[in-house]
Design an enzyme around this catalytic site. Sequence first.
Site, PDB file in Angstrom:
ATOM      1  N   ARG A 121      25.939 -17.157  91.084  1.00  0.00           N
ATOM      2  CA  ARG A 121      25.802 -16.694  89.839  1.00  0.00           C
ATOM      3  C   ARG A 121      26.442 -17.824  88.867  1.00  0.00           C
ATOM      4  O   ARG A 121      27.333 -18.551  89.480  1.00  0.00           O
ATOM      5  CB  ARG A 121      26.836 -15.422  89.734  1.00  0.00           C
ATOM      6  N   LYS A 186      35.826 -13.539  99.739  1.00  0.00           N
ATOM      7  CA  LYS A 186      34.386 -13.199  99.621  1.00  0.00           C
ATOM      8  C   LYS A 186      33.478 -13.665 100.775  1.00  0.00           C
ATOM      9  O   LYS A 186      33.454 -14.628 101.378  1.00  0.00           O
ATOM     10  CB  LYS A 186      33.669 -14.154  98.298  1.00  0.00           C
ATOM     11  N   ARG A 322      39.518 -10.771  87.672  1.00  0.00           N
ATOM     12  CA  ARG A 322      40.804 -11.521  88.628  1.00  0.00           C
ATOM     13  C   ARG A 322      41.881 -10.154  88.626  1.00  0.00           C
ATOM     14  O   ARG A 322      41.973  -9.428  87.771  1.00  0.00           O
ATOM     15  CB  ARG A 322      41.264 -12.440  87.788  1.00  0.00           C
TER      16      ARG A 322
HETATM   17  C1  BTN Z   1      27.025 -15.549  93.884  1.00  0.00           C
HETATM   18  O1  BTN Z   1      27.803 -14.595  94.472  1.00  0.00           O
HETATM   19  O2  BTN Z   1      27.348 -16.427  93.221  1.00  0.00           O
HETATM   20  C2  BTN Z   1      25.448 -15.363  94.208  1.00  0.00           C
HETATM   21  C3  BTN Z   1      24.994 -15.804  95.558  1.00  0.00           C
HETATM   22  C4  BTN Z   1      23.641 -15.709  95.618  1.00  0.00           C
HETATM   23  C5  BTN Z   1      23.159 -16.733  96.801  1.00  0.00           C
HETATM   24  C6  BTN Z   1      21.697 -16.087  97.201  1.00  0.00           C
HETATM   25  S1  BTN Z   1      21.334 -16.849  98.611  1.00  0.00           S
HETATM   26  C7  BTN Z   1      19.907 -16.641  98.909  1.00  0.00           C
HETATM   27  C8  BTN Z   1      19.159 -16.522  97.209  1.00  0.00           C
HETATM   28  N1  BTN Z   1      18.633 -17.728  96.926  1.00  0.00           N
HETATM   29  C9  BTN Z   1      19.714 -18.409  96.118  1.00  0.00           C
HETATM   30  O3  BTN Z   1      19.396 -19.631  95.573  1.00  0.00           O
HETATM   31  N2  BTN Z   1      20.543 -17.819  95.726  1.00  0.00           N
HETATM   32  C10 BTN Z   1      20.501 -16.513  96.447  1.00  0.00           C
END
Ligand code: BTN
Length: 325
Positions: A121, A186, A322
């Site tokens: 994200r 996380k 946070r």
């Molecule tokens: C986050 O918490 O920042 C989101 C992470 C999301 C990762 C997943 S892995 C499968 C899919 N492909 C990606 O490039 N991102 C999501």
Amino acid sequence: MNSSPKPLLLDILKKLNATQFVSGEDLAEMFQISRANISLTLQQAKTFGVDIQRIHGKGYRLATSIDWLDASQIQSLRQETGSVTVLPVIDSTNTWMLQHPDDFEHGSCLLAECQTQGRGRRGRQWTSSIGGSLTFSLRWDFPFGIARLSGLSLATGVAIARALHRVGLTSAQLKWPNDILIHNKKLAGMLIETQGDALGPIQTIIGIGINVHLTAEQREEIAQSVTDLSEHFSHPPSRNAILAILLDELHSVLKVFTEKGFAAFQSEWESLHAWQNQPVSIMQNTTTILQGIVTGVNADGALVLRTPHGEEIVHAGDVSLRRAS
Ligand code: BTN
């Protein structure tokens, strides 16, 4: 991870296990290449999170075994239907699905053994490694437009938490809006992207990443407190089994979400929220823009805070949460 592993690397790794050594000569014979080429290819493994033990005169073996992703095993373990595709190495399952919309229908799932440009994200990178991550995207189409998707990421979090609880991780909790935590570290995250008509019908690509086994290097790279499944199990369930359960939970939650929206999950989400009734700060980049006590979420998935100036509703977007000290 910016470079790509040679396609041969995964093929060779699949011939190795953690119990017996396989000689360089045998591998060279299997792949019809030189022993030097085998050695050179396997030198890449470390970059992708795989430790190889090499002993002169014996050959190679894995330091830890890898449970390879297997579409037919996943299909045999799940109740719901929908295609499952496993690709060895791609940039990102979300990017791939967005770029190949005609290859994936509603309810289908794309998994990658390794992502070279996994996206998180807010423009962040999502780190993964061969055998050490579960990275996949699920395509889900809705008969309505983007306006009714608020709360989708929270509902998705409920599906992930239910699946983790089913495999024994009952301490898995959620953090508004999108994180899955264990003891405030996380474990997993999601990135939901859309395509199609914003007014509907709309297609979503629900990308989910779960840390299965993070290497020491990866932990250093990630600028936040993280955990992985291997910290919580002496023998973690196979990635195929976890995915089968997760896909079933996602299908079940997404069907209800299509009918009833996030309101159907509001109280379950609150019961899973790691910071329910806790003092928090709402951050925009590095600036605190609001402080208060989390009292819950509303039917749209917005965070509800009690502040000295009354109730405040915070919508997900460019803000993050946070815990206040
Ligand atoms: C986050 O918490 O920042 C989101 C992470 C999301 C990762 C997943 S892995 C499968 C899919 N492909 C990606 O490039 N991102 C999501």
